[in-house]
Write an enzyme that holds these catalytic residues in place. Structure first.
Site, PDB file in Angstrom:
ATOM      1  N   ASP A   1      50.313   5.952  24.754  1.00 44.86           N
ATOM      2  CA  ASP A   1      49.501   6.787  25.652  1.00 44.86           C
ATOM      3  C   ASP A   1      50.184   6.831  27.022  1.00 44.86           C
ATOM      4  O   ASP A   1      51.289   7.322  27.126  1.00 44.86           O
ATOM      5  CB  ASP A   1      48.073   6.220  25.698  1.00 44.86           C
ATOM      6  CG  ASP A   1      47.041   7.233  26.153  1.00 44.86           C
ATOM      7  OD1 ASP A   1      47.369   8.051  27.033  1.00 44.86           O
ATOM      8  OD2 ASP A   1      45.905   7.206  25.658  1.00 44.86           O
TER       9      ASP A   1
ATOM     10  N   GLU B   1      41.532   7.066  32.741  1.00 45.72           N
ATOM     11  CA  GLU B   1      42.922   7.530  32.595  1.00 45.72           C
ATOM     12  C   GLU B   1      43.587   7.626  33.965  1.00 45.72           C
ATOM     13  O   GLU B   1      42.946   7.514  35.001  1.00 45.72           O
ATOM     14  CB  GLU B   1      42.965   8.919  31.932  1.00 45.72           C
ATOM     15  CG  GLU B   1      43.350   8.906  30.461  1.00 45.72           C
ATOM     16  CD  GLU B   1      44.825   8.629  30.205  1.00 45.72           C
ATOM     17  OE1 GLU B   1      45.559   8.287  31.163  1.00 45.72           O
ATOM     18  OE2 GLU B   1      45.252   8.725  29.043  1.00 45.72           O
TER      19      GLU B   1
ATOM     20  N   ASN C   1      46.599  17.185  30.556  1.00 48.25           N
ATOM     21  CA  ASN C   1      46.310  15.783  30.262  1.00 48.25           C
ATOM     22  C   ASN C   1      47.044  14.914  31.274  1.00 48.25           C
ATOM     23  O   ASN C   1      46.960  15.140  32.472  1.00 48.25           O
ATOM     24  CB  ASN C   1      46.686  15.458  28.808  1.00 48.25           C
ATOM     25  CG  ASN C   1      45.994  14.217  28.293  1.00 48.25           C
ATOM     26  OD1 ASN C   1      44.832  13.974  28.600  1.00 48.25           O
ATOM     27  ND2 ASN C   1      46.690  13.416  27.507  1.00 48.25           N
TER      28      ASN C   1
ATOM     29  N   ASN D   1      51.410  13.068  27.090  1.00 55.97           N
ATOM     30  CA  ASN D   1      50.930  11.827  27.688  1.00 55.97           C
ATOM     31  C   ASN D   1      51.944  11.221  28.651  1.00 55.97           C
ATOM     32  O   ASN D   1      52.481  11.909  29.497  1.00 55.97           O
ATOM     33  CB  ASN D   1      50.474  10.844  26.610  1.00 55.97           C
ATOM     34  CG  ASN D   1      48.957  10.680  26.629  1.00 55.97           C
ATOM     35  OD1 ASN D   1      48.376  10.558  27.701  1.00 55.97           O
ATOM     36  ND2 ASN D   1      48.331  10.683  25.469  1.00 55.97           N
TER      37      ASN D   1
END
Length: 310
Positions: A215, A17, A112, A163
């Site tokens: 995402d 990520e 996140n 996200n």
């Protein structure tokens, strides 16, 4: 003219990520959230290094402007400054500077995806504790920005999976993704105050018949968005002004997690991926799941990664 070329540039991790291209150093940074590790890749030398972080969840890495060895990372609900020489497998130091979702009922939350806006201000959002199903998370997350002294400001609440973030070159629009809405949203953005207003849909996966969940994302110099499709085996390019799908790039893994423009000319796209919750059949069919990929031949340039300014 041939189409885009996709090549694997790293070994698989469990949940890659947060790719960030440091344009001055011509270096890519990204994380393995579940590792939890911070990764560094230098294309010129094809050298790959990683540092393990104490904790269970590290979701972003952004260089601190004016330094060569300091990075902003998130560890669980915390924001921290990582000091790392870029070589060692253990950090020199991890200093915690802020925490969010401190309320008793939110202490299972974690941060996140996140980025610095074009003024160097950190933005990152939270999500609730794991439920074993990506589509079953409660709406208990929020979107935050942080002042230079690390005080958080809460902008959006009732988020399921915070996200992707992106800002336009004129600094008057911010794009944002709560993955489970299957939409990319737009806000009017005030760069000086950091305030966002006038929330609306910029692109709808349902209407455009796009597989997967939005995402991470990046923006190109034409103002078009490149969105990773988790569960959709692709990156899409969309026009946020018209809400239309422009093109698709297949990626050889179901779980495409995020994207960042990079390369000396900023005309390459780095794409992270994951292999969590894949069954054995899927892992056999997609052996490169969890790898990071480089896409060339896009015919468009993007904007460089923005470091954090203090």
């Amino acid at each position: 003219m041939s189409g885009p070329k996709v090549e694997k540039i790293s070994a698989p991790v469990s949940l890659g990520e947060g790719p960030h291209w440091d344009h001055d150093a011509e270096t890519l940074y990204y994380v393995d959230i579940k590792g939890p590790t911070v990764h560094k890749y230098v294309p010129a030398t094809n050298k790959h290094t990683a540092v393990k972080i104490d904790g269970v969840h590290v979701s972003l890495v952004i260089p601190l402007e004016g330094t060569k060895d300091k990075f902003v990372i998130t560890v669980g609900r915390n924001v921290a400054i990582l000091t790392w020489d870029g070589e060692s497998s253990t950090p020199t130091d991890v200093k915690y500077v802020s925490a969010v979702d401190n309320e008793k009922e939110l202490q299972g939350n974690k941060l996140n995806d996140g980025k610095a806006d074009p003024t160097g201000r950190l933005w990152t959002g939270s999500l609730g504790p794991d439920t074993g199903s990506i589509t079953d998370l409660p709406p208990v997350g929020s979107l935050f920005s942080f002042s230079k002294d690390w005080k958080p400001t809460k902008h959006v609440t009732k988020i399921k999976v915070a996200n992707g973030l992106a800002w336009n070159e004129h600094l008057n629009l911010m794009y944002y993704i709560d993955s489970l809405t299957r939409k990319v949203e737009a806000f009017d953005f005030d760069a000086e105050s950091g305030k966002i207003t006038n929330r609306r849909t910029a692109f709808d996966f349902e209407i455009n018949e796009v597989d997967g969940f939005p995402d991470g994302m990046a923006i190109d110099i034409e103002g078009k968005l490149w969105v990773a499709c988790f569960g959709g085996s692709q990156v899409i390019r969309v026009d946020p002004a018209s809400g239309k799908l422009l093109s698709r790039i297949p990626i050889p893994t179901p779980q495409v997690t995020s994207v960042a423009f990079g390369g000396p000319q900023l005309d390459e796209l780095y794409v992270t991926s994951g292999n969590i919750l894949l069954n054995e059949g899927q892992k056999e069919a997609y052996p490169e799941s969890g790898a990071t990929f480089r896409v060339t031949g896009l015919g468009v340039k993007g904007l460089p990664g923005q470091p954090i300014k203090l």
